[in-house]
Design a protein around this motif. Structure first.
Motif, mmCIF file in Angstrom:
data_model
loop_
_atom_site.group_PDB
_atom_site.id
_atom_site.type_symbol
_atom_site.label_atom_id
_atom_site.label_comp_id
_atom_site.label_asym_id
_atom_site.label_seq_id
_atom_site.Cartn_x
_atom_site.Cartn_y
_atom_site.Cartn_z
ATOM 1 N N THR A 171 0.819 -1.210 0.000
ATOM 2 C CA THR A 171 0.000 0.000 0.000
ATOM 3 C C THR A 171 0.858 1.267 0.000
ATOM 4 N N ILE A 172 0.319 2.302 -0.629
ATOM 5 C CA ILE A 172 0.980 3.603 -0.767
ATOM 6 C C ILE A 172 0.120 4.641 -0.050
ATOM 7 N N MET A 173 0.760 5.540 0.696
ATOM 8 C CA MET A 173 -0.009 6.527 1.446
ATOM 9 C C MET A 173 0.387 7.957 1.098
ATOM 10 N N GLN A 174 -0.560 8.853 1.340
ATOM 11 C CA GLN A 174 -0.360 10.293 1.155
ATOM 12 C C GLN A 174 -0.937 10.983 2.390
ATOM 13 N N PRO A 175 -0.071 11.680 3.179
ATOM 14 C CA PRO A 175 1.345 11.964 2.928
ATOM 15 C C PRO A 175 2.232 10.754 3.175
ATOM 16 N N GLY A 176 3.508 10.907 2.790
ATOM 17 C CA GLY A 176 4.462 9.829 2.967
ATOM 18 C C GLY A 176 4.893 9.674 4.410
ATOM 19 N N ALA A 177 5.680 8.623 4.647
ATOM 20 C CA ALA A 177 6.072 8.272 6.013
ATOM 21 C C ALA A 177 6.845 9.388 6.706
ATOM 22 N N ARG A 178 7.756 10.041 5.993
ATOM 23 C CA ARG A 178 8.548 11.097 6.620
ATOM 24 C C ARG A 178 7.688 12.295 7.008
ATOM 25 N N ASP A 179 6.525 12.411 6.401
ATOM 26 C CA ASP A 179 5.621 13.523 6.692
ATOM 27 C C ASP A 179 4.448 13.076 7.549
ATOM 28 N N ARG A 180 4.682 12.031 8.334
ATOM 29 C CA ARG A 180 3.729 11.542 9.327
ATOM 30 C C ARG A 180 2.489 10.923 8.711
#
Length: 354
Positions: A171-180
């Motif tokens: 799975t892909i998320m928005q925002p990304g991991a570095r942006d919490r």
């Protein structure tokens, strides 16, 4: 003053002017000066957005730092976020405590970049990442997979697949991991396919991947590249069906997670033996586009985190997919950006921009 003296002065100001309380260091924990001083008002507040204090607090809207002067000498940096505080007695006290060795700077109210926040609608240039990593890259644009017919998002292999390392279906998320980004609530897609990056001197043409959209429940803005404002405004309207080839001197734009909306100029095309450190090895790329910044004052066209950004011309026609960059070189010595020709990306990956 020396750096150590500036840090010691911060501690004094936190304690005597801001009336902060010092949190003792835990056993075995190294704690750099000025230590950890906390606002007792916020310690007593349980809400994420506390109600306004009944009295004006000395620490309100003022941050302290260290700015470099000459050589090893330093100054106390007083960063003021409210114009009302610029001429306040508190700022005067701080400057007096520094015996004049202080630099007062108005910085305004700080907000997260819109590109690093949770976007609804989901916008081109927003932060994304797989749910299994710790970094963040950029959502380039929306596309349709020619094999499955599913709508998806386009970015780099090294953004969506962590350089050949992420399993299909992740799975892909928005925002990304570095942006919490949070896997439980921010998933928008799942990795569908990527073109493998090859090493050992074998030429690569692209660094790209596609993730198929899932039922994310948000709206989507598929046609707009936004500017760098805190409240983003439309800057360029995308023309996804009109791919164009880059030519030297062409003016181009991109919106990305880190530097947001920037303007550049194509410096060279058909760049071969373009070596890129992919983190797990150096890969060779052929047939690439080299882009330099074209802004005044000088600003980098891209920085880490902008990978995956769609690059367009002045009419919004897709030109390339941003995948690499340097920290120096080119006009202003702010770096050169590398891009895959968008026609190579679509043909190699088997997608159509939408």
């Amino acid at each position: 003053m020396r750096l150590e003296s500036a840090l010691e002065l911060q501690a004094i100001i936190f304690s005597t002017i801001f009336n902060f309380v010092e949190l003792p260091a835990a056993a075995g924990m190294e704690q750099a000066l000025p230590g950890l001083y906390l606002d007792p008002y916020l310690l007593e507040t349980k809400a994420a957005y506390p109600k306004k204090a009944t009295r004006k607090r000395a620490a309100e809207d003022i941050a302290l730092g260290v700015s470099q002067a000459n050589g090893d000498e330093a100054k106390l940096a007083v960063l003021v976020q409210s114009r009302n505080q610029l001429q306040s007695r508190v700022v005067e006290q701080i400057v007096e405590s520094a015996k004049g060795e202080a630099e007062v700077l108005y910085v305004g109210r700080q907000k997260p970049l819109w590109t690093t926040s949770r976007n609804d609608p989901i916008r081109l240039g927003a932060s994304i990442s797989p749910t299994t990593v710790e970094y963040a890259g950029t959502l380039g644009c929306f596309c349709r997979d020619e094999i499955s017919g599913r709508d998806g998002i386009l970015s780099n292999n090294h953004v969506l697949a962590d350089v050949n390392n992420i399993a299909i279906g992740t799975t892909i998320m928005q925002p990304g991991a570095r942006d919490r980004g949070r896997p439980a609530s921010d998933v928008i897609a799942e990795l569908l396919r990527f073109v493998p990056v090859q090493f050992g001197g074998i030429p690569n043409l692209v660094d790209c991947a596609v993730a198929a959209l899932t039922g994310h429940g948000r709206s989507e803005d598929r046609r707009t590249l936004y500017d760098s404002s805190d409240e983003p405004q439309p800057a360029v309207t995308l023309q996804p069906g009109q791919l164009v080839e880059a030519v030297p001197g062409m003016t181009v734009f991109k919106t990305g997670r880190t530097t947001r909306h920037t303007r550049g100029r194509v410096r060279a095309v058909n760049v071969n033996n373009y070596l890129v450190d992919m983190g797990v090895g150096v890969a060779r790329f052929d047939g690439q586009i080299a882009i330099e910044m074209d802004m005044s004052p000088a600003q980098a066209f891209s920085r880490p985190g902008d990978s995956g950004s769609l690059i367009v011309d002045e009419e919004g026609r897709p030109v390339g997919l941003l995948f690499a960059g340097s920290a120096s070189g080119g006009p202003g010595n702010v770096g050169i950006t590398g891009a895959n020709p968008i026609s190579s990306v679509t043909s190699q990956l088997g997608v159509t921009l939408i």
